[in-house]
Design a protein around this motif. Structure first.
Motif, PDB file in Angstrom:
ATOM      1  N   UNK A 127     -22.272 -44.162  -3.650  1.00 35.59           N
ATOM      2  CA  UNK A 127     -22.239 -42.724  -3.889  1.00 35.59           C
ATOM      3  C   UNK A 127     -20.978 -42.068  -3.341  1.00 35.59           C
ATOM      4  N   UNK A 128     -20.098 -42.821  -2.713  1.00 40.35           N
ATOM      5  CA  UNK A 128     -18.888 -42.245  -2.148  1.00 40.35           C
ATOM      6  C   UNK A 128     -17.720 -42.232  -3.130  1.00 40.35           C
ATOM      7  N   UNK A 129     -17.958 -42.681  -4.345  1.00 39.50           N
ATOM      8  CA  UNK A 129     -16.918 -42.704  -5.361  1.00 39.50           C
ATOM      9  C   UNK A 129     -17.465 -42.121  -6.657  1.00 39.50           C
ATOM     10  N   UNK A 130     -16.684 -41.268  -7.297  1.00 40.58           N
ATOM     11  CA  UNK A 130     -17.053 -40.735  -8.594  1.00 40.58           C
ATOM     12  C   UNK A 130     -16.076 -41.286  -9.625  1.00 40.58           C
ATOM     13  N   UNK A 131     -16.594 -41.683 -10.751  1.00 40.85           N
ATOM     14  CA  UNK A 131     -15.754 -42.187 -11.838  1.00 40.85           C
ATOM     15  C   UNK A 131     -16.113 -41.463 -13.127  1.00 40.85           C
ATOM     16  N   UNK A 132     -15.216 -41.485 -14.059  1.00 39.71           N
ATOM     17  CA  UNK A 132     -15.473 -40.857 -15.340  1.00 39.71           C
ATOM     18  C   UNK A 132     -14.271 -40.975 -16.239  1.00 39.71           C
ATOM     19  N   UNK A 133     -14.328 -40.259 -17.364  1.00 44.16           N
ATOM     20  CA  UNK A 133     -13.236 -40.311 -18.326  1.00 44.16           C
ATOM     21  C   UNK A 133     -12.887 -38.896 -18.794  1.00 44.16           C
ATOM     22  N   UNK A 134     -11.632 -38.692 -19.069  1.00 46.39           N
ATOM     23  CA  UNK A 134     -11.163 -37.497 -19.761  1.00 46.39           C
ATOM     24  C   UNK A 134     -10.900 -37.934 -21.197  1.00 46.39           C
ATOM     25  N   UNK A 135     -11.512 -37.240 -22.146  1.00 44.71           N
ATOM     26  CA  UNK A 135     -11.480 -37.733 -23.523  1.00 44.71           C
ATOM     27  C   UNK A 135     -11.256 -36.599 -24.517  1.00 44.71           C
ATOM     28  N   UNK A 136     -10.868 -36.989 -25.718  1.00 42.34           N
ATOM     29  CA  UNK A 136     -10.668 -36.049 -26.807  1.00 42.34           C
ATOM     30  C   UNK A 136     -11.996 -35.839 -27.531  1.00 42.34           C
ATOM     31  N   UNK A 137     -12.537 -34.660 -27.390  1.00 44.66           N
ATOM     32  CA  UNK A 137     -13.875 -34.368 -27.936  1.00 44.66           C
ATOM     33  C   UNK A 137     -13.746 -33.995 -29.421  1.00 44.66           C
ATOM     34  N   UNK A 138     -13.640 -35.020 -30.259  1.00 43.97           N
ATOM     35  CA  UNK A 138     -13.326 -34.802 -31.673  1.00 43.97           C
ATOM     36  C   UNK A 138     -14.415 -34.065 -32.433  1.00 43.97           C
ATOM     37  N   UNK A 139     -15.661 -34.259 -32.027  1.00 41.43           N
ATOM     38  CA  UNK A 139     -16.754 -33.552 -32.725  1.00 41.43           C
ATOM     39  C   UNK A 139     -17.254 -32.339 -31.942  1.00 41.43           C
ATOM     40  N   UNK A 140     -16.578 -32.010 -30.857  1.00 41.88           N
ATOM     41  CA  UNK A 140     -16.848 -30.816 -30.024  1.00 41.88           C
ATOM     42  C   UNK A 140     -18.316 -30.680 -29.613  1.00 41.88           C
ATOM     43  N   UNK A 141     -18.968 -31.807 -29.337  1.00 43.88           N
ATOM     44  CA  UNK A 141     -20.372 -31.729 -28.908  1.00 43.88           C
ATOM     45  C   UNK A 141     -20.524 -31.846 -27.398  1.00 43.88           C
ATOM     46  N   UNK A 142     -19.396 -31.978 -26.687  1.00 45.48           N
ATOM     47  CA  UNK A 142     -19.451 -32.041 -25.238  1.00 45.48           C
ATOM     48  C   UNK A 142     -19.935 -33.352 -24.667  1.00 45.48           C
TER      49      UNK A 142
END
Length: 534
Positions: free
Chosen positions: A19-34
């Motif tokens: 729980x001491x690390x957060x990971x994720x992605x920054x992405x191009x939301x092509x269908x704009x659904x979040x």
């Protein structure tokens, strides 16, 4: 045995370590659904922060950051992309991680967020963003009740509702006046502007029932996300900082202008990813200069801010808070360690003088500020790493830039202590003003720091009246730093004459305004014995 104990410790500790690390992605939301879909590509080289550390995403748009149980993870909007916004046009660029929520406060903070998600992703939308653009900047909306929210909505928001060609707006703190339940009606009003809206934390946006500064923004965070963040448009990097120290570290009472250590860490790490030829605009609530020698800001913190900005040839800082308008130019003797000067713009307010003064035809207070600046807002136009500033007076045309004050009538061929005064609302000591009467030769006007006589008259009207007027008496007048004066000719023909003023601002642009006055035959002075006979 020691090995077994060590392995058991690893097994017990593993969940908390995870729980001491957060990971994720920054992405191009092509269908704009979040939501991150498999076919939607990640975006590389995007800055993501936990409020102190700032990292860039890899080629797949992935990032990893340390996190504790009271942090906000956010993406730094890059140029060429826009962020999704919610129904109130607030940018959705952050994730709050407070598993236990905020402490119990008079105004609600963040509800418990629970377990950290497996992946905290941020959506971006490609846009045809230009290097030339204009931002809209509000100082201190600061309504203390719903009536004042309505004043703000009717006078200011209504004027810019549905504005076109402006990519974003920003309020420079004091969004409300101590009642944090007013965040929602303020947001509803400002959403009508129809553009993404960023917000700065001010001294009237605080949770006052806390004992440490890090908890004073809990309701602000629940509503707007981090109080310290950054974003990009074109070749401009905007940084927003909370510079309200509460409680005041000197005596535990009130507040003081300055920055915490974690803010300096964030700013230092953030600026590492900004090209040196970009313009850096730092926005906060309390001005970094100290008017009339008052100790309103921590000197060492201003020096550290300047040190971090010194590698950037192009900088600007913005504040509000004072309910007047002025420019301050820091040089080496003032502690600026970069090249040239550092320009600090203290923006006039949308609440003016706290919703005081006479009511206009719509029942909204005129609310002229104490230095004679009418209430209004700023447009800052950016072109690459350069900028120009325009101040728009609420309820007036775009070309209303100054107010000329002169006597209505003066005696023919007699000396007078009266004069011509011009309040050039967006002016500074870097502006040039000249005037002429009836198209005669131009004469230079003298820059002066003095009380605006036009506003003095407005205030005195409240004191001389024998019948109460609707509204509330304005605050007392303070010296204006955008005032010019000149003599008024009395040796012209009897009759009406036209004063023409030409103002050239710090950006080399010229504006004009006219006014009239009348020269009349002097009235004879009658002595006590005149006309009497013994």
């Amino acid at each position: 045995m020691k090995t077994l104990i060590f392995l058991l410790l690893i097994a017990v500790s593993a969940p908390s370590w995870a729980q001491q690390t957060v990971t994720g992605r920054v992405y191009e939301d092509q269908n704009t659904n979040g939501k991150k879909e498999r076919h939607e590509p990640g975006i590389a080289e995007i800055a993501v922060s936990n409020g102190t550390a700032v990292v860039l995403t890899d080629e797949d748009g992935r990032y990893e950051l340390p996190i504790d149980n009271d942090e906000i993870i956010f993406v730094v909007k890059p140029s060429g992309y826009e962020l999704p916004v919610n129904a109130l046009n607030l940018p959705q660029f952050y994730y709050i991680h407070k598993p236990d929520g905020s402490p119990e406060l008079d105004f609600a903070g963040v509800a418990p967020t629970g377990k950290l998600p497996k992946s905290v992703d941020f959506a971006l939308l490609p846009t045809g963003e230009q290097e030339s653009f204009t931002g809209l900047f509000f100082g201190d909306p600061q309504p203390y009740d719903l009536d004042e929210v309505d004043y703000f909505d009717q006078a200011v928001v209504e004027e810019v509702a549905g504005i076109q060609g402006i990519p974003f707006g920003l309020s420079l703190g004091d969004l409300v006046g101590d009642d944090l339940d007013l965040f929602q009606p303020y947001n509803e009003a400002i959403s009508r502007v129809g553009i993404p809206w960023w917000n700065v934390y001010g001294n009237h946006d605080m949770n006052f029932d806390v004992e440490v500064d890090t908890l004073a923004d809990e309701t602000f965070e629940a509503t707007y996300g981090p109080a310290n963040y950054s974003f990009n448009y074109g070749k401009v990097h905007f940084v927003v900082l909370d510079n309200v120290m509460y409680p005041d570290p000197r005596d535990g009472k009130g507040y003081w202008g300055g920055f915490r250590e974690d803010m300096f860490t964030f700013l230092e790490n953030d600026l590492k990813h900004v090209p040196k030829d970009h313009l850096v605009v730092v926005s906060f609530h309390i001005p970094i200069y100290e008017p009339e020698g008052r100790d309103t800001f921590i000197d060492e913190d201003r020096e550290r801010l300047f040190s971090l900005l010194s590698d950037f040839p192009n900088t600007l800082s913005l504040s509000a808070h004072t309910h007047i308008q002025q420019h301050h130019f820091f040089t080496e003797k003032d502690g600026w360690s970069g090249s040239g000067e550092h320009h600090h713009y203290n923006v006039g307010t949308t609440s003016g003088d706290w919703y005081s003064g006479k009511l206009n035809e719509n029942g909204v207070p005129i609310s002229t500020m104490r230095d004679g600046t009418p209430k209004g807002y700023a447009f800052i136009t950016f072109n690459g790493n350069e900028y120009t500033i325009d101040y728009k007076v609420v309820g007036e045309t775009d070309d209303y830039r100054m107010r000329i004050f002169s006597p209505k009538v003066v005696p023919h061929n007699q000396r007078t202590s009266a004069g011509i005064y011009v309040n050039f609302f967006q002016g500074s000591e870097k502006a040039n003003l000249r005037y002429r009467v009836d198209n005669e030769d131009w004469e230079e006007m003298s820059y002066t720091i003095a009380l605006d006589p036009a506003f003095q008259g407005m205030v005195h009207e409240w004191d001389y009246t024998e019948e109460l007027m609707p509204g509330r008496r304005p605050s007392n007048v303070v010296p204006s730093r955008h005032l010019w004066q000149a003599r008024i000719p009395t040796d012209l023909e009897i009759g009406e004459h036209t004063i023409e003023v030409e103002a050239t601002d710090m950006f080399g642009r010229t504006f004009t305004e006219t006014a009239t006055y009348r020269i009349a035959e002097p009235k004879p002075v009658e002595t006590a014995s005149a006309g009497s006979e013994e």
